[in-house]
Design a protein around this motif. Structure first.
Motif, short mmCIF file in Angstrom:
data_model
loop_
_atom_site.label_atom_id
_atom_site.label_comp_id
_atom_site.label_asym_id
_atom_site.label_seq_id
_atom_site.Cartn_x
_atom_site.Cartn_y
_atom_site.Cartn_z
N LEU A 36 0.82 -1.21 0.00
CA LEU A 36 0.00 0.00 0.00
C LEU A 36 0.86 1.26 0.00
CD1 LEU A 36 -2.98 0.99 0.12
CD2 LEU A 36 -2.76 1.03 2.62
N GLY A 37 2.15 1.08 0.31
CA GLY A 37 3.04 2.23 0.35
C GLY A 37 2.98 2.98 1.66
N THR A 38 2.75 2.25 2.74
CA THR A 38 2.70 2.87 4.07
C THR A 38 3.44 1.98 5.05
OG1 THR A 38 1.21 3.80 5.75
CG2 THR A 38 0.47 1.80 4.65
N ASP A 39 3.25 2.18 6.35
CA ASP A 39 3.95 1.34 7.31
C ASP A 39 2.97 0.47 8.09
OD1 ASP A 39 2.89 2.90 9.51
OD2 ASP A 39 4.43 4.39 9.09
N ARG A 40 3.51 -0.47 8.84
CA ARG A 40 2.68 -1.43 9.58
C ARG A 40 1.79 -0.74 10.60
NH1 ARG A 40 4.92 -6.67 13.04
NH2 ARG A 40 2.89 -7.31 13.86
N THR A 41 2.29 0.33 11.21
CA THR A 41 1.50 1.05 12.21
C THR A 41 0.23 1.62 11.61
OG1 THR A 41 3.51 1.64 13.43
CG2 THR A 41 1.52 2.91 13.90
N MET A 42 0.33 2.13 10.39
CA MET A 42 -0.85 2.66 9.72
C MET A 42 -1.90 1.58 9.50
SD MET A 42 -2.51 5.16 8.29
CE MET A 42 -1.36 6.49 7.90
N ILE A 43 -1.46 0.41 9.04
CA ILE A 43 -2.40 -0.71 8.84
C ILE A 43 -3.06 -1.08 10.16
CG2 ILE A 43 -2.58 -3.16 8.26
CD1 ILE A 43 -2.31 -1.44 5.83
N SER A 44 -2.28 -1.13 11.24
CA SER A 44 -2.81 -1.48 12.56
C SER A 44 -3.85 -0.47 13.02
CB SER A 44 -1.67 -1.56 13.57
OG SER A 44 -2.15 -1.80 14.87
N ASN A 45 -3.55 0.81 12.81
CA ASN A 45 -4.48 1.86 13.23
C ASN A 45 -5.76 1.86 12.39
OD1 ASN A 45 -3.10 3.04 15.42
ND2 ASN A 45 -1.76 4.19 14.03
N ILE A 46 -5.65 1.55 11.11
CA ILE A 46 -6.84 1.45 10.26
C ILE A 46 -7.70 0.29 10.71
CG2 ILE A 46 -7.63 0.87 7.94
CD1 ILE A 46 -5.26 2.48 6.85
N GLU A 47 -7.07 -0.85 10.99
CA GLU A 47 -7.82 -2.04 11.37
C GLU A 47 -8.44 -1.93 12.76
OE1 GLU A 47 -5.38 -5.32 8.64
OE2 GLU A 47 -5.21 -5.38 10.82
N SER A 48 -7.92 -1.05 13.59
CA SER A 48 -8.51 -0.84 14.92
C SER A 48 -9.57 0.25 14.90
CB SER A 48 -7.41 -0.45 15.92
OG SER A 48 -6.89 0.82 15.62
N GLY A 49 -9.70 0.95 13.76
CA GLY A 49 -10.68 2.02 13.66
C GLY A 49 -10.17 3.36 14.14
N ARG A 50 -8.91 3.42 14.60
CA ARG A 50 -8.37 4.68 15.12
C ARG A 50 -8.06 5.66 13.99
NH1 ARG A 50 -3.83 5.14 17.40
NH2 ARG A 50 -4.45 6.92 18.67
N PHE A 51 -7.68 5.14 12.83
CA PHE A 51 -7.44 5.98 11.67
C PHE A 51 -8.50 5.69 10.62
CE2 PHE A 51 -2.63 7.15 11.73
CZ PHE A 51 -2.73 7.50 13.07
N GLY A 52 -8.95 6.74 9.95
CA GLY A 52 -9.87 6.55 8.85
C GLY A 52 -9.13 6.11 7.60
N ILE A 53 -9.87 5.82 6.56
CA ILE A 53 -9.28 5.41 5.30
C ILE A 53 -10.14 5.95 4.16
CG2 ILE A 53 -10.51 3.19 5.35
CD1 ILE A 53 -8.14 1.97 3.82
N SER A 54 -9.51 6.41 3.11
CA SER A 54 -10.26 6.94 1.97
C SER A 54 -10.83 5.80 1.14
CB SER A 54 -9.35 7.80 1.10
OG SER A 54 -8.37 6.99 0.48
N GLU A 55 -11.82 6.12 0.34
CA GLU A 55 -12.40 5.09 -0.54
C GLU A 55 -11.35 4.58 -1.51
OE1 GLU A 55 -15.82 4.58 -4.00
OE2 GLU A 55 -15.96 6.23 -2.56
N GLU A 56 -10.50 5.47 -2.02
CA GLU A 56 -9.47 5.05 -2.97
C GLU A 56 -8.52 4.04 -2.34
OE1 GLU A 56 -5.77 6.97 -5.58
OE2 GLU A 56 -6.94 8.22 -4.21
N ARG A 57 -8.08 4.33 -1.10
CA ARG A 57 -7.17 3.41 -0.43
C ARG A 57 -7.86 2.10 -0.10
NH1 ARG A 57 -2.73 5.58 3.91
NH2 ARG A 57 -1.12 6.05 2.35
#
Length: 283
Positions: A36-57
């Motif tokens: 995805l071109g990001t880091d593991r922490t970003m994936i973890s935060n997305i999967e926990s709901g702490r970070f949002g994610i765009s429709e494109e991503r």
């Protein structure tokens, strides 16, 4: 994106489904992050709901996970990005967050099904009935919080009585109908209100009489919210410590089976209205 310190149940659910897609693909978080071109922490935060994610991503992740379930991907896409705050947000920080999560689930459902054995469905409670219920809480709630909870509960009904009402099927045990919360007058008014609401085309109330005996989930209070995609359905159950939300595919399938059995055991809609009317008449 900025982290969400207190993600809602819908935000957490989006993250959970993305994690499930990743696990079904047999892919680790670090590999997914790299693709995805990001880091593991970003994936973890997305999967926990702490970070949002765009429709494109999200669609890029679905492609990375080789998910070809277009209806599911489209349904998940609807859960991304910025959305206009729901009416329940005005109560955030004023009443328990579980109440707001229930409202959010109801607002995005395409059909609602409930089972109530001791209490009447929240969205059909009258103001006096709801206030009497909240006054029973031990230790007593501050008067302002009681009134806020009552106001929130009364507004919840718009999902089935508003301009675009969703279909609703509610199973109510006779015990809940006979419980005189707030006294005889309040109870009679509450049953009259139930009868009035049951006449709406999108609302079906089904009564389980005492003589029906035992039945699955006896004693439970259950809300089953059907989503645009079956996989995204959600079950809400009350507990002494707060709201419980269930989204496991296996558990959801089991709840659907139980609900079908309970609804088949209940009286017909007409006979259910007759039963409610008879109980009200004898109060």
């Amino acid at each position: 994106m900025a982290p969400k310190q207190a993600p809602t149940v819908r935000q957490r659910r989006l993250g959970t489904e993305l994690r499930r897609l990743r696990e079904e693909a047999g892919m680790s978080a670090p590999i997914a992050a790299g693709l995805l071109g990001t880091d593991r922490t970003m994936i973890s935060n997305i999967e926990s709901g702490r970070f949002g994610i765009s429709e494109e991503r999200l669609r890029r992740l679905a492609s990375i996970y080789q998910c070809d379930d277009s209806p599911l991907i489209d349904a998940l896409a609807e859960m991304t990005g910025r959305r206009k705050p729901g009416w329940w947000e005005e109560y955030r920080g004023k009443i328990p967050p579980g109440f707001l999560d229930v409202s959010e689930i109801e607002a995005h459902a395409v059909r609602l099904r409930t089972v109530q054995t001791a209490h009447l469905p929240g969205m059909f409670q009258t103001e006096e009935h709801a206030r009497a219920l909240f006054d029973l809480i031990v230790p007593p709630l501050p008067r302002l919080e009681v009134e806020l909870r009552v106001a929130h509960r009364l507004t919840r009904r718009t999902v089935v009585t508003g301009d675009n009402p969703v279909p609703y099927v509610g199973v109510i045990h006779e015990a809940a109908l006979r419980m005189q919360i707030g006294g005889r007058r309040v109870a009679r008014s509450q049953l009259d209100h139930l009868l009035e609401e049951s006449e709406r085309d999108n609302i079906t109330l089904l009564v389980i009489p005492f003589e029906a005996g035992g039945f699955p989930m006896a004693g439970d209070s259950v809300l089953y919210a059907e989503a645009p995609n079956l996989r995204l359905d959600t079950v809400h159950m009350d507990s002494p410590t707060g709201a419980v939300f269930i989204d496991s595919p296996t558990q959801l399938a089991n709840f659907r089976k139980r609900l079908r059995l309970i609804e088949e055991m209940a009286l017909s809609p007409k006979n259910s209205r007759d039963s409610i009317h008879a109980i009200a008449k004898n109060l």
